[in-house]
Design a protein around this motif. Structure first.
Motif, PDB file in Angstrom:
ATOM      1  N   ILE A   1       0.822  -1.093  -0.039  1.00 61.37           N
ATOM      2  CA  ILE A   1      -0.116   0.041  -0.075  1.00 61.37           C
ATOM      3  C   ILE A   1       0.900   1.286  -0.093  1.00 61.37           C
ATOM      4  CG2 ILE A   1      -1.815   1.416   1.281  1.00 61.37           C
ATOM      5  CD1 ILE A   1      -2.827  -1.309   2.137  1.00 61.37           C
ATOM      6  N   ASP A   2       0.726   2.217  -1.128  1.00 64.99           N
ATOM      7  CA  ASP A   2       1.425   3.291  -1.328  1.00 64.99           C
ATOM      8  C   ASP A   2       0.321   4.601  -0.707  1.00 64.99           C
ATOM      9  OD1 ASP A   2       3.898   2.539  -1.764  1.00 64.99           O
ATOM     10  OD2 ASP A   2       3.273   2.498  -3.978  1.00 64.99           O
ATOM     11  N   LYS A   3       0.933   5.598  -0.427  1.00 72.65           N
ATOM     12  CA  LYS A   3      -0.027   7.081  -0.447  1.00 72.65           C
ATOM     13  C   LYS A   3      -0.037   7.749  -1.416  1.00 72.65           C
ATOM     14  CE  LYS A   3       0.731   6.926   4.658  1.00 72.65           C
ATOM     15  NZ  LYS A   3       1.308   7.776   5.916  1.00 72.65           N
ATOM     16  N   ALA A   4      -1.271   8.365  -1.617  1.00 73.77           N
ATOM     17  CA  ALA A   4      -1.602   9.126  -2.885  1.00 73.77           C
ATOM     18  C   ALA A   4      -2.131  10.478  -2.306  1.00 73.77           C
ATOM     19  CB  ALA A   4      -2.247   8.483  -3.696  1.00 73.77           C
ATOM     20  N   PHE A   5      -1.887  11.745  -3.300  1.00 70.81           N
ATOM     21  CA  PHE A   5      -2.534  13.042  -3.195  1.00 70.81           C
ATOM     22  C   PHE A   5      -3.482  13.247  -4.207  1.00 70.81           C
ATOM     23  CE2 PHE A   5      -2.541  17.367  -4.197  1.00 70.81           C
ATOM     24  CZ  PHE A   5      -3.304  18.054  -3.115  1.00 70.81           C
ATOM     25  N   ASP A   6      -4.706  13.506  -3.919  1.00 71.25           N
ATOM     26  CA  ASP A   6      -5.522  13.863  -5.019  1.00 71.25           C
ATOM     27  C   ASP A   6      -6.088  15.269  -5.038  1.00 71.25           C
ATOM     28  OD1 ASP A   6      -7.718  13.853  -6.838  1.00 71.25           O
ATOM     29  OD2 ASP A   6      -9.155  12.820  -5.566  1.00 71.25           O
ATOM     30  N   ASP A   7      -5.654  16.122  -6.295  1.00 72.12           N
ATOM     31  CA  ASP A   7      -5.969  17.437  -6.268  1.00 72.12           C
ATOM     32  C   ASP A   7      -7.321  17.638  -6.915  1.00 72.12           C
ATOM     33  OD1 ASP A   7      -5.636  16.929  -9.139  1.00 72.12           O
ATOM     34  OD2 ASP A   7      -4.281  18.305  -9.476  1.00 72.12           O
TER      35      ASP A   7
ATOM     36  N   LEU B   1       2.655   8.538  -4.101  1.00 72.21           N
ATOM     37  CA  LEU B   1       3.907   8.519  -3.333  1.00 72.21           C
ATOM     38  C   LEU B   1       4.495   7.272  -2.602  1.00 72.21           C
ATOM     39  CD1 LEU B   1       2.720  11.938  -1.280  1.00 72.21           C
ATOM     40  CD2 LEU B   1       4.531  11.840  -3.294  1.00 72.21           C
ATOM     41  N   THR B   2       5.234   6.740  -3.038  1.00 69.10           N
ATOM     42  CA  THR B   2       6.033   5.693  -2.733  1.00 69.10           C
ATOM     43  C   THR B   2       6.939   5.767  -1.465  1.00 69.10           C
ATOM     44  OG1 THR B   2       7.941   5.500  -4.066  1.00 69.10           O
ATOM     45  CG2 THR B   2       6.099   4.910  -5.100  1.00 69.10           C
TER      46      THR B   2
END
Length: 275
Positions: A60-66, A73-74
């Protein structure tokens, strides 16, 4: 209590070794979600919305949604950031205590003197009391740089993390711009009502009645046999460093004061020789 980490308060050349402890704890009863038909534990799964598979944490990675695009983001991306691992509570300035708005206060931590002597710790505590000032500090916790307020709480030093300025919202309500007329009589009556409720605050005089009644309800159900087997319905249950060396306290204080005075002196302008 167990310390979260150890480090040192630093200002000038003064070094005050401390241990840091969480000052608060949650007293709410921990509850699970269960199926009303059979009491079975309800668990949430980390399921991918594309492949529909249950995904383990290590994938599981994290992510930013605009709103239009998503940036993933790894772990390597986060590793490239300048993570904070400092064990210093660095004093930036000493400010009048009444200048800190309570809305900025976040989590609280007790500081225990660490090391062979607590003299520097006691000296700092008494100085803050005598001057009625609070130290604004930078410190790192869980790899994040934080702003904090170092102040006196009874006989101990307390560190309280502060919200950053842009994390406090500005209250803008159209209703506050309306013109309101308050008569002197209304103000006097309101003040009289406040005075009738006046008292000195005693925190131990207040109880969380909801949690008390919830615990009583749980105990009553257990005594009456109104319970199910946890094993059957729920299934399987789920470094400290040393403080830095302390310089001779009086010498450290003297040199720190001198250095501070030197920084505050206006620099003389150089005169150019005529050619």
């Amino acid at each position: 209590m167990r310390s979260i980490w150890t480090g040192a308060i630093t200002f000038g050349l003064v070094n005050v070794p401390v241990k840091v402890y969480s000052a608060t704890e949650d007293h709410d009863v921990s509850l699970h979600q269960v199926h009303d038909a059979d009491g079975g534990r309800i668990r949430y799964q980390r399921r991918c919305e594309i492949c529909a598979k249950v995904v383990p944490y290590d994938h599981i990675d994290k992510a930013f949604d605009d709103g239009e695009q998503t940036v993933v983001l790894t772990a390597d991306d986060f590793a490239s950031l300048p993570a904070e691992h400092s064990k210093e509570i660095d004093v930036v300035e000493f400010v009048p205590s009444d200048q800190i708005d309570p809305i900025m206060l976040d989590k609280s931590y007790f500081l225990e003197p660490d090391g062979k002597s607590s003299k520097a710790y006691v000296l700092l505590r008494r100085t803050l009391e005598a001057t009625d000032r609070t130290a604004i500090v930078h410190f790192a916790l869980r790899q994040k740089t934080r702003l904090g307020a170092l102040r006196v709480h009874g006989d101990v030093l307390m560190l309280q993390s502060l919200l950053w300025d842009d994390e406090v919202r500005e209250a803008k309500f159209a209703s506050l711009d309306e013109r309101v007329n308050i008569s002197a009589k209304e103000l006097d009556m309101s003040a009289a009502l406040v005075e009738s409720f006046a008292a000195d605050f005693a925190p131990d005089a207040f109880n969380d009645d909801y949690q008390d009644e919830l615990r009583a309800l749980i105990e009553a159900k257990l005594k009456s046999g109104d319970a199910v087997s946890t094993e059957v319905t729920f299934g399987e249950t789920a470094e400290e460093g040393e403080g830095g060396e302390v310089l001779d306290l009086m010498e450290a204080l003297r040199r720190s004061v001198e250095a501070s005075r030197d920084r505050s002196k206006p620099k003389s302008k150089r005169t150019r020789s005529a050619s």
